[in-house]
Design an enzyme around this catalytic site. Structure first.
Site, PDB file in Angstrom:
ATOM      1  N   GLY A  94       0.832  -1.188   0.000  1.00 36.33           N
ATOM      2  CA  GLY A  94       0.000   0.000   0.000  1.00 36.33           C
ATOM      3  C   GLY A  94       0.872   1.244   0.000  1.00 36.33           C
ATOM      4  CB  ALA A  95       2.286   3.436  -2.162  1.00 33.48           C
ATOM      5  N   GLY A  96      -0.603   4.580  -0.104  1.00 31.73           N
ATOM      6  CA  GLY A  96      -1.400   5.768   0.124  1.00 31.73           C
ATOM      7  C   GLY A  96      -0.574   6.732   0.946  1.00 31.73           C
ATOM      8  N   GLY A 125       1.491   4.491   3.756  1.00 35.34           N
ATOM      9  CA  GLY A 125       2.574   3.675   3.222  1.00 35.34           C
ATOM     10  C   GLY A 125       3.574   4.486   2.432  1.00 35.34           C
ATOM     11  CE  LYS A 138      -4.270   6.403  15.253  1.00 33.48           C
ATOM     12  NZ  LYS A 138      -3.386   5.791  14.253  1.00 33.48           N
ATOM     13  CD  GLU A 195      -9.391   2.809   8.024  1.00 33.57           C
ATOM     14  OE1 GLU A 195      -8.703   1.785   7.945  1.00 33.57           O
ATOM     15  OE2 GLU A 195      -9.041   3.818   8.670  1.00 33.57           O
TER      16      GLU A 195
END
Length: 311
Positions: free
Chosen positions: A7-9, A12, A187, A270
């Protein structure tokens, strides 16, 4: 240590980019659309912690391509978990890698441990305010960032020590915690409150703390989540809970949650992973969480993004 970021949102892309910046062996496992964007634009980070960009990014789009990986950093949204578990399972099977999930919430631990074995799944989460712009560049808007991680199994001590060593090299914080599950719950408690109230109100933090009724709602979410944590064997003190609630007051007035940002963009939320997960834990333990259940009901219609016909 060879790291694969899945993932490279914003998440990431940021932490993977910081590790690349430090000269570490980092590659990315991506869906075709994001892979094409990254190949065209390169990986670019705009941040108060320092800008970074590179066109030299190793990208994989099929499991069969992935070799010689020690650690998979899972940096996807909760609603993508079902899709990526088969990929993670295959990667772990063929490389023997450990998995560090950075998802919000706690349900992902059981899901991943069931898929790849409890000895392979570390505990962890990320703290950052960032988003992607239209070009797919990472825009980091807060003055700090961190990944917190820790062992959930005796066999994970060595990989945690290796990752801890990386912290001195990177322009961010990779922090090892002994009681990582408690930190994950803290968190989860805060983000369930902050994301829920800002998204339901469709307003940033300043409007929450300026209205007593709104702040009371956010505070009650924190206490309902504390109850669930205790049911799950994680002790959270009243002092810690009050600190979480008061954290809202310390945000800049314009600050908001990533869920609210996604909502404004018409993107998926989410809500099922966060508020739905809390609701399932409440059912499991036979307790009621009326404020979270209300926020869940308000936000659920937006789960898959913009509703047709809505402005």
């Amino acid at each position: 240590m060879n790291v694969l970021v899945q993932g490279a949102g914003a998440l990431g892309g940021y932490f993977g980019g910081r590790m690349l910046e430090a000269g570490l062996d980092v590659s990315f496992f991506l869906r075709e659309k994001r892979a094409a964007q990254l190949r065209k634009e390169g990986l670019k980070i705009n941040s108060p912690e320092g800008n970074f960009e590179t066109a030299d990014v190793t990208i994989y789009t099929s499991v069969e391509e992935v070799k010689n990986i020690d650690l998979v950093i899972l940096a996807v949204k909760g609603y993508h978990l079902d899709q990526v578990i088969p990929q993670v399972t295959a990667i772990v099977r063929q490389t023997g890698a450990f998995v560090l999930p950075l998802l919000n919430g706690v349900e992902q631990l059981d899901r991943l441990q069931e898929a790849v074995g409890s000895e392979k799944v570390l505990g962890g989460f990320a703290s950052i305010m960032a988003t992607l712009n239209e070009q797919g560049h990472v825009v980091h808007t807060s003055g700090n960032s961190a990944v917190k991680f820790g062992a959930l199994h005796d066999g994970q001590v060595e990989i945690c020590e290796q990752l801890e060593e990386v912290n001195r090299l990177v322009n961010t914080n990779l922090l090892r915690e002994e009681d990582i599950k408690k930190h994950m719950w803290k968190k989860y408690i805060f983000i369930t409150s902050f994301s829920g109230i800002t998204s339901a109100m469709q307003l940033p933090a300043g409007f929450v703390v300026d209205n007593d009724a709104s702040f009371t709602t956010a505070r009650r979410v924190v206490y309902e989540m504390k109850l669930l944590a205790e049911m799950e064997g994680v002790a959270i003190t009243d002092q810690e809970v009050e600190h979480m609630a008061d954290k809202l007051k310390r945000f800049p007035k314009e600050a908001t949650s990533s869920m609210h940002q996604d909502m404004r963009k018409g993107l998926p939320l989410e809500v099922e992973h966060l508020h739905g997960g809390a609701f399932r834990l409440a059912e499991k333990h036979g307790v009621t969480i009326p404020v979270i259940e209300t926020l869940y009901g308000i936000l659920k219609p937006y789960e898959n993004g913009k509703i047709d016909g809505q402005v």
